[in-house]
Enzyme design. Structure first.
Site, PDB file in Angstrom:
ATOM      1  N   GLY A  46      -3.282   5.032  -3.874  1.00 28.94           N
ATOM      2  CA  GLY A  46      -3.672   5.287  -2.496  1.00 28.94           C
ATOM      3  C   GLY A  46      -2.689   6.253  -1.869  1.00 28.94           C
ATOM      4  O   GLY A  46      -1.527   6.314  -2.279  1.00 28.94           O
ATOM      5  N   GLN A  51       1.524  10.312   5.017  1.00 27.17           N
ATOM      6  CA  GLN A  51       2.442  10.456   3.879  1.00 27.17           C
ATOM      7  C   GLN A  51       2.568  11.902   3.414  1.00 27.17           C
ATOM      8  O   GLN A  51       3.489  12.235   2.669  1.00 27.17           O
ATOM      9  CB  GLN A  51       1.989   9.586   2.701  1.00 27.17           C
ATOM     10  N   CYS A  89       5.475   1.723  -2.635  1.00 27.00           N
ATOM     11  CA  CYS A  89       4.942   2.777  -1.769  1.00 27.00           C
ATOM     12  C   CYS A  89       5.499   4.118  -2.229  1.00 27.00           C
ATOM     13  O   CYS A  89       6.694   4.237  -2.493  1.00 27.00           O
ATOM     14  CB  CYS A  89       5.355   2.506  -0.326  1.00 27.00           C
ATOM     15  N   LEU A  90       4.635   5.118  -2.319  1.00 24.09           N
ATOM     16  CA  LEU A  90       5.083   6.460  -2.732  1.00 24.09           C
ATOM     17  C   LEU A  90       6.118   7.028  -1.759  1.00 24.09           C
ATOM     18  O   LEU A  90       6.904   7.890  -2.126  1.00 24.09           O
ATOM     19  CB  LEU A  90       3.884   7.412  -2.825  1.00 24.09           C
ATOM     20  N   HIS A 131      -2.478  -1.810   2.966  1.00 28.57           N
ATOM     21  CA  HIS A 131      -1.297  -0.941   2.874  1.00 28.57           C
ATOM     22  C   HIS A 131      -1.566   0.407   3.561  1.00 28.57           C
ATOM     23  O   HIS A 131      -0.752   0.887   4.352  1.00 28.57           O
ATOM     24  CB  HIS A 131      -0.942  -0.750   1.391  1.00 28.57           C
ATOM     25  N   GLU A 132      -2.738   1.000   3.266  1.00 26.26           N
ATOM     26  CA  GLU A 132      -3.049   2.323   3.829  1.00 26.26           C
ATOM     27  C   GLU A 132      -3.322   2.243   5.332  1.00 26.26           C
ATOM     28  O   GLU A 132      -2.898   3.129   6.089  1.00 26.26           O
ATOM     29  CB  GLU A 132      -4.248   2.955   3.110  1.00 26.26           C
ATOM     30  N   HIS A 135      -0.150   2.312   7.107  1.00 31.05           N
ATOM     31  CA  HIS A 135       0.426   3.663   7.217  1.00 31.05           C
ATOM     32  C   HIS A 135      -0.102   4.375   8.469  1.00 31.05           C
ATOM     33  O   HIS A 135       0.630   5.130   9.113  1.00 31.05           O
ATOM     34  CB  HIS A 135       0.061   4.508   5.987  1.00 31.05           C
TER      35      HIS A 135
HETATM   36 NI    NI Z   1       2.505   3.585   0.924  1.00 25.55          NI
END
Ligand code: NI
Length: 178
Positions: A46, A51, A89-90, A131-132, A135
């Site tokens: 995702g 991000q 998380c990226l 999670h998204e 964000h």
């Molecule tokens: Ni993330």
């Protein structure tokens, strides 16, 4: 297509409440193509617009079964119990931590054509959506942890940065990143 730079912890765009997406046009489709490529290259399951530095309410995802998908302006309702699983998380590269989420959610949002769609996923996909959606509200999974969890993530992050400086590596251990 272009691999976009993924913003990491400390970048203020990750802490902003993103603005509603209003224009479903060709420039959005180009950005979404780049975000998909960036997500697969990372690799992740995702990726939310903030991000990549775009403060707008949409994200892309692929849990491995769905294929590449897009959702904008999501309205999310937790509807069933709790699941606790490792999450990463990226934008916090390196660490993973057991994170509580609803097991099932109801989610409504818009597809690339602006049409409203509704889903009620469970498990991993429900986790990705939570999670998204976080964000888009300027929240990260570390905000869902207690003090012990947050400290452990920050310790893992420092260790990861040291390892990366020494080896230039980016280990995810085959785990899912969002
Ligand atoms: Ni993330």
């Amino acid at each position: 297509m272009t691999i976009l730079r993924i913003r990491t912890l400390g970048d203020p765009v990750l802490r902003e409440r993103a603005r509603p997406l209003e224009r479903f046009d060709a420039s959005l489709r180009r950005l979404v193509d780049d975000m998909m490529e960036t997500m697969y290259e990372a690799p992740g399951v995702g990726l939310a617009a903030p991000q990549v530095g775009v403060s707008s309410r949409f994200f892309v995802y692929d849990d491995g079964d769905t294929g590449p998908r897009f959702l904008a302006n999501p309205e999310l309702l937790p509807i069933k119990k709790e699941q606790v699983k490792e999450e990463g998380c990226l934008s916090i590269p390196g660490p993973f931590y057991e994170t509580p989420r609803a097991l099932k959610v109801k989610i409504r949002g818009q597809d690339l054509g602006g049409r409203w769609v509704e889903m009620s996923p469970e498990g991993q996909l429900a986790r990705i959506f939570q999670h998204e959606a976080d964000h888009l509200d300027g929240m990260l999974y570390i905000d869902r942890l207690d003090e012990v969890g947050r400290r452990d993530v920050m310790r893992q992050l420092r260790e990861h940065e040291l390892t990366r400086e020494m080896k230039g590596s980016h280990p995810s251990g085959g785990r899912s990143l969002t």
